[in-house]
Design a protein around this motif. Structure first.
Motif, PDB file in Angstrom:
ATOM      1  N   ASP A  54       0.814  -1.224   0.000  1.00  0.00           N
ATOM      2  CA  ASP A  54       0.000   0.000   0.000  1.00  0.00           C
ATOM      3  C   ASP A  54       0.847   1.274   0.000  1.00  0.00           C
ATOM      4  OD1 ASP A  54      -2.301  -1.462  -0.007  1.00  0.00           O
ATOM      5  OD2 ASP A  54      -2.603  -1.380   2.167  1.00  0.00           O
ATOM      6  N   ARG A  55       2.155   1.147   0.156  1.00  0.00           N
ATOM      7  CA  ARG A  55       3.019   2.331   0.124  1.00  0.00           C
ATOM      8  C   ARG A  55       3.045   2.900  -1.296  1.00  0.00           C
ATOM      9  NH1 ARG A  55       8.971   1.349   2.014  1.00  0.00           N
ATOM     10  NH2 ARG A  55       7.945   1.273   4.060  1.00  0.00           N
ATOM     11  N   VAL A  56       2.982   4.219  -1.402  1.00  0.00           N
ATOM     12  CA  VAL A  56       3.050   4.849  -2.718  1.00  0.00           C
ATOM     13  C   VAL A  56       4.472   4.707  -3.260  1.00  0.00           C
ATOM     14  CG1 VAL A  56       2.880   7.018  -4.012  1.00  0.00           C
ATOM     15  CG2 VAL A  56       1.188   6.478  -2.234  1.00  0.00           C
ATOM     16  N   ALA A  57       4.567   4.181  -4.477  1.00  0.00           N
ATOM     17  CA  ALA A  57       5.851   4.127  -5.175  1.00  0.00           C
ATOM     18  C   ALA A  57       6.053   5.398  -5.981  1.00  0.00           C
ATOM     19  CB  ALA A  57       5.913   2.902  -6.086  1.00  0.00           C
ATOM     20  N   ILE A  58       5.009   5.815  -6.709  1.00  0.00           N
ATOM     21  CA  ILE A  58       5.129   6.955  -7.626  1.00  0.00           C
ATOM     22  C   ILE A  58       3.925   7.887  -7.499  1.00  0.00           C
ATOM     23  CG2 ILE A  58       5.172   7.646 -10.074  1.00  0.00           C
ATOM     24  CD1 ILE A  58       6.591   4.938 -10.634  1.00  0.00           C
ATOM     25  N   HIS A  59       4.194   9.155  -7.211  1.00  0.00           N
ATOM     26  CA  HIS A  59       3.212  10.235  -7.390  1.00  0.00           C
ATOM     27  C   HIS A  59       3.495  10.837  -8.759  1.00  0.00           C
ATOM     28  CE1 HIS A  59       1.712  10.331  -3.281  1.00  0.00           C
ATOM     29  NE2 HIS A  59       2.932  10.470  -2.787  1.00  0.00           N
ATOM     30  N   PHE A  60       2.634  10.569  -9.736  1.00  0.00           N
ATOM     31  CA  PHE A  60       2.870  11.099 -11.080  1.00  0.00           C
ATOM     32  C   PHE A  60       2.141  12.416 -11.275  1.00  0.00           C
ATOM     33  CE2 PHE A  60       1.317  11.428 -15.556  1.00  0.00           C
ATOM     34  CZ  PHE A  60       2.536  11.739 -16.134  1.00  0.00           C
ATOM     35  N   GLU A  61       2.886  13.419 -11.760  1.00  0.00           N
ATOM     36  CA  GLU A  61       2.317  14.720 -12.118  1.00  0.00           C
ATOM     37  C   GLU A  61       2.544  14.947 -13.611  1.00  0.00           C
ATOM     38  OE1 GLU A  61       0.952  17.648 -10.584  1.00  0.00           O
ATOM     39  OE2 GLU A  61       0.430  16.395  -8.869  1.00  0.00           O
ATOM     40  N   GLY A  62       1.451  14.992 -14.362  1.00  0.00           N
ATOM     41  CA  GLY A  62       1.555  15.174 -15.799  1.00  0.00           C
ATOM     42  C   GLY A  62       1.616  16.633 -16.204  1.00  0.00           C
ATOM     43  N   ASP A  63       2.060  16.848 -17.421  1.00  0.00           N
ATOM     44  CA  ASP A  63       2.164  18.200 -17.973  1.00  0.00           C
ATOM     45  C   ASP A  63       0.795  18.873 -18.034  1.00  0.00           C
ATOM     46  OD1 ASP A  63       3.991  20.044 -19.945  1.00  0.00           O
ATOM     47  OD2 ASP A  63       1.950  19.892 -20.720  1.00  0.00           O
ATOM     48  N   GLN A  64      -0.250  18.066 -18.220  1.00  0.00           N
ATOM     49  CA  GLN A  64      -1.601  18.609 -18.376  1.00  0.00           C
ATOM     50  C   GLN A  64      -2.350  18.762 -17.052  1.00  0.00           C
ATOM     51  OE1 GLN A  64      -2.991  19.370 -21.826  1.00  0.00           O
ATOM     52  NE2 GLN A  64      -0.782  19.575 -21.620  1.00  0.00           N
ATOM     53  N   GLY A  65      -1.631  18.575 -15.951  1.00  0.00           N
ATOM     54  CA  GLY A  65      -2.285  18.655 -14.644  1.00  0.00           C
ATOM     55  C   GLY A  65      -2.901  17.339 -14.213  1.00  0.00           C
ATOM     56  N   ASP A  66      -2.755  16.288 -15.028  1.00  0.00           N
ATOM     57  CA  ASP A  66      -3.278  14.969 -14.678  1.00  0.00           C
ATOM     58  C   ASP A  66      -2.332  14.312 -13.672  1.00  0.00           C
ATOM     59  OD1 ASP A  66      -1.506  15.107 -16.932  1.00  0.00           O
ATOM     60  OD2 ASP A  66      -1.798  12.966 -17.261  1.00  0.00           O
ATOM     61  N   THR A  67      -2.894  13.529 -12.784  1.00  0.00           N
ATOM     62  CA  THR A  67      -2.089  12.884 -11.735  1.00  0.00           C
ATOM     63  C   THR A  67      -2.453  11.411 -11.626  1.00  0.00           C
ATOM     64  OG1 THR A  67      -3.679  13.380  -9.979  1.00  0.00           O
ATOM     65  CG2 THR A  67      -1.995  15.033 -10.407  1.00  0.00           C
ATOM     66  N   ARG A  68      -1.508  10.637 -11.129  1.00  0.00           N
ATOM     67  CA  ARG A  68      -1.757   9.221 -10.824  1.00  0.00           C
ATOM     68  C   ARG A  68      -0.981   8.871  -9.569  1.00  0.00           C
ATOM     69  NH1 ARG A  68      -0.300   6.156 -16.376  1.00  0.00           N
ATOM     70  NH2 ARG A  68      -0.826   4.271 -15.210  1.00  0.00           N
ATOM     71  N   THR A  69      -1.591   8.089  -8.707  1.00  0.00           N
ATOM     72  CA  THR A  69      -0.904   7.581  -7.523  1.00  0.00           C
ATOM     73  C   THR A  69      -0.734   6.080  -7.701  1.00  0.00           C
ATOM     74  OG1 THR A  69      -1.881   9.298  -6.142  1.00  0.00           O
ATOM     75  CG2 THR A  69      -0.973   7.373  -5.016  1.00  0.00           C
ATOM     76  N   ILE A  70       0.510   5.626  -7.718  1.00  0.00           N
ATOM     77  CA  ILE A  70       0.813   4.223  -8.005  1.00  0.00           C
ATOM     78  C   ILE A  70       1.491   3.615  -6.782  1.00  0.00           C
ATOM     79  CG2 ILE A  70       2.122   2.665  -9.515  1.00  0.00           C
ATOM     80  CD1 ILE A  70       1.938   5.068 -11.607  1.00  0.00           C
ATOM     81  N   THR A  71       0.824   2.667  -6.140  1.00  0.00           N
ATOM     82  CA  THR A  71       1.411   1.981  -4.989  1.00  0.00           C
ATOM     83  C   THR A  71       2.346   0.875  -5.476  1.00  0.00           C
ATOM     84  OG1 THR A  71      -0.328   0.316  -4.857  1.00  0.00           O
ATOM     85  CG2 THR A  71      -0.702   2.399  -3.657  1.00  0.00           C
ATOM     86  N   TYR A  72       3.072   0.291  -4.542  1.00  0.00           N
ATOM     87  CA  TYR A  72       3.934  -0.832  -4.933  1.00  0.00           C
ATOM     88  C   TYR A  72       3.110  -2.020  -5.420  1.00  0.00           C
ATOM     89  CZ  TYR A  72       8.403   1.260  -3.907  1.00  0.00           C
ATOM     90  OH  TYR A  72       9.519   2.063  -3.974  1.00  0.00           O
TER      91      TYR A  72
END
Length: 645
Positions: free
Chosen positions: A88-106
């Motif tokens: 459940d730990r977040v591996a990647i907080h993704f911030e896109g150029d268009q303001g889009d985001t994704r939270t990717i856990t392990y």
């Protein structure tokens, strides 16, 4: 000749108490070099089959580390963290150029990497096959790299700013049968084509490519070839999210990363699995002081460069860290974008390039001052020597006058950090990479190969012992590997190509490529040193210095400077003031023959200043290839300004 630095910074006692990098590491490495690295490999890496031999240097300069051990790099970066209960730990907080985001856990990462590995298998990729990756800074790029590692398929990441010709050369040299790309990439809020360059590269001649796997990122229109082109969402999304990683030998190739040679074709730097992962994880822990259970780490590099390989993908993920992955530029949609991200995620460790820092200086301290940056506890610098003025600005305005700065020296070839302060241990000297880290041995040699020990003597930086993350060869060209790195001072010394010197305290100061050390009337002057002197003037935001041929002095100093906001270019008065400032800081011999105030400097998309183009201008030659520049029109502006003079 000296770099002026009037302030050093002792480590904070509270920080030191919890720091990963301790004096005991130096003591252990000095007492038993091989035993030290064996301990790091066993402590930081999970082995499918334990190794019994640490280093085989019998066929120097071809090293083998942990050679009879087996591991899977992707398992170490993903699965073992899930198995340890950290899914459940977040591996990647993704911030896109268009303001889009994704939270990717392990746990998410494990599923996505498994699906990608299954997709590549379906496309015929197996152990030992090469995959070319030509992608922007999006999560699918990380999934693809790790999926290759999972299969034992070496990847060759090609920076998304490279031309079709450069891509073709790298695909053919690596004999890559699959290319993974995107329809386009976002640049400053606008879509730019990417697959089009792949298409074009495949028209350049014979090639080994059987499949092109395309991520839909910008919804741009693309040319489609049903024989080889496949959409990511058609192939990857339907795969099982279960996949068993295959252990490989520690010396199995992990990736090829091409660097430009001064002449001829690019050099395919080969890194293998066990030693590389050991040192990437070790350095990310002791230099960046990553505590995975509490830190939010952000390396701003692109995965197309080695910094992105070692300190976005492999080091931090092997350590189970939480990190930010950012697609955009520092000024889109505004100049506070980075600090907005730091504030949003509570970033604690920031690792970036001096070029970016100097850009922020030019924009002004009032921009970061608008944001809460109090979470930052460690700052890092990478890519080129950082001048003391920028170092102090970085600490004051980004680090709240408290965060230690780790100024790191290393190369694509070294694979991981080699010389750096340790943030809880070292008294920091602004502008100096300081000392080799525990387990690394370096010296500075003169022209004849004798060690230099006196302060301020400019010589050549060499590494005197093998290290786990070292390049193993140049792909397909063992002789070029030996000639390039092991011939200048004989087979005992790896010559890094950089000039360096010691200060009175024994700290190492990197002075840039030896090509950037000028000989002016018999005096050896470093371009980095003169640039540092120029930037220490209150009006200068950034400077680039080259040595131009001169009938009288052999070489003459030519400088190009960008002024800070609020400072006007007063023509000859500005030039004279800056020339005198350099003379005062270094000495009259370093006074530039010519200073030109410019609106921008020619930089690659990774932020490196292309000094060879400035040298062309300074020597009145036709300007060379500008295809790797972020903005090729910059050279036109510079040339037009020179003609006016």
């Amino acid at each position: 000749m000296r770099i002026v630095s009037d302030t050093s910074y002792a480590p904070d006692a509270n920080f030191a108490a919890g720091a990963n990098g301790k004096q005991e590491l130096f003591d252990a490495a000095a007492a038993d070099f091989e035993g030290f690295w064996a301990d790091q490999a066993r402590e930081r890496i999970t082995w499918a089959k334990p190794f019994s031999q640490t280093l085989d240097w019998s066929n120097a300069p071809f090293a083998k580390w942990f050679a009879d051990g087996q591991l899977n790099v992707a398992y170490n970066c993903v699965d073992r963290h899930v198995e340890a209960g950290n899914g459940d730990r977040v591996a990647i907080h993704f911030e896109g150029d268009q303001g889009d985001t994704r939270t990717i856990t392990y746990a998410d990462l494990q599923k996505e990497v498994s699906k990608t590995a299954n997709a590549l298998s379906e496309l015929g990729i197996g152990k030992g096959d090469r995959v070319a990756i030509y992608m922007p800074m999006i999560p699918e790029t990380v999934f693809t790299m790790l999926a290759c590692a999972r299969l034992g398929a070496p990847h060759s990441v090609v920076f998304g700013g490279f031309s079709a010709d450069a891509l073709h050369t790298r695909i053919v040299d690596a004999d890559a049968t699959v290319v993974v790309t995107t329809d386009g990439q976002w640049r400053r809020g606008k879509p730019a084509p990417l697959k089009a360059a792949v298409d074009e590269s495949l028209t350049r001649g014979e090639h080994p490519v059987k499949h092109v796997l395309v991520v839909k990122r910008t919804d741009s229109e693309v040319r489609w070839n049903d024989d080889i082109d496949k959409w990511w969402h058609d192939v990857v999304d339907r795969q099982s999210d279960q996949h068993t990683p295959e252990p490989v030998d520690a010396e199995h190739p992990l990736f090829i990363l091409y660097t430009s040679g001064t002449t001829g074709k690019p050099k395919g730097i080969l890194h293998t699995s066990g030693g590389y992962l050991t040192q990437a994880a070790y350095t990310n822990s002791i230099v960046h002081d990553v505590h995975p259970e509490s830190d939010v780490y952000w390396c701003t590099a692109d995965v197309g460069w080695v910094t992105g390989h070692s300190y976005i993908v492999y080091g931090p993920l092997a350590n189970g860290a939480t990190q930010v992955l950012y697609e955009g530029t520092p000024d889109t949609p505004h100049q506070g974008r980075w600090w907005e991200i730091v504030q949003k995620y509570g970033v604690t460790i920031l690792y970036t390039a001096p070029t970016a820092i100097r850009t922020f200086m030019k924009w002004g301290a009032e921009i970061p001052a608008k944001y809460d940056l109090s979470s930052i506890r460690v700052l890092g610098s990478v890519g080129e020597p950082i001048n003391p003025e920028a170092w102090r600005w970085y600490r004051k305005n980004i680090g709240g006058d408290k965060a230690p700065i780790v100024d790191t020296w290393w190369q694509t070839e070294t694979g991981a950090i080699m010389i750096s302060p340790l943030p809880g241990l070292t008294t920091l000297e602004p502008g100096s990479a300081q000392r080799p880290i525990p387990g690394i041995s370096a010296e500075i040699l003169d022209d004849e190969g004798n060690p230099l020990t006196e302060p301020e003597q400019v010589g050549y930086l060499v590494l005197t012992k093998p290290w786990p993350s070292m390049l193993r060869t140049i792909w397909g060209d063992d002789q070029r590997y030996q000639d390039t790195y092991w011939s200048r001072f004989g087979p005992k010394y790896y010559f890094a190509g950089d000039g360096a010197k010691y200060d009175a305290d024994g700290n190492i100061w990197l002075l840039g490529r030896v090509d950037d050390v000028m000989n002016v009337s018999g005096h050896r002057l470093s371009t980095a040193e003169i640039e540092s002197a120029l930037v220490s003037h209150e009006s200068v935001a950034e400077a680039a210095v080259v040595g131009a041929s001169d009938e009288t002095t052999g070489q003459a100093v030519c400088a190009f400077v960008i002024l800070r906001e609020g400072f006007a270019d007063n023509g000859d008065d500005t030039v004279q003031e800056l020339r005198n400032h350099v003379a005062k800081e270094i000495g009259p011999i370093a006074k530039p023959r010519q200073i030109m105030v410019v609106p921008e400097l020619p930089k690659t998309r990774s932020g490196k200043i292309m000094r060879r183009l400035l040298k062309d201008v300074a020597e009145n030659r036709e300007v060379g290839d500008v295809t790797t520049l972020a903005d090729s029109t910059v050279m036109n502006l510079i040339q037009a300004g020179l003609k006016k003079d």
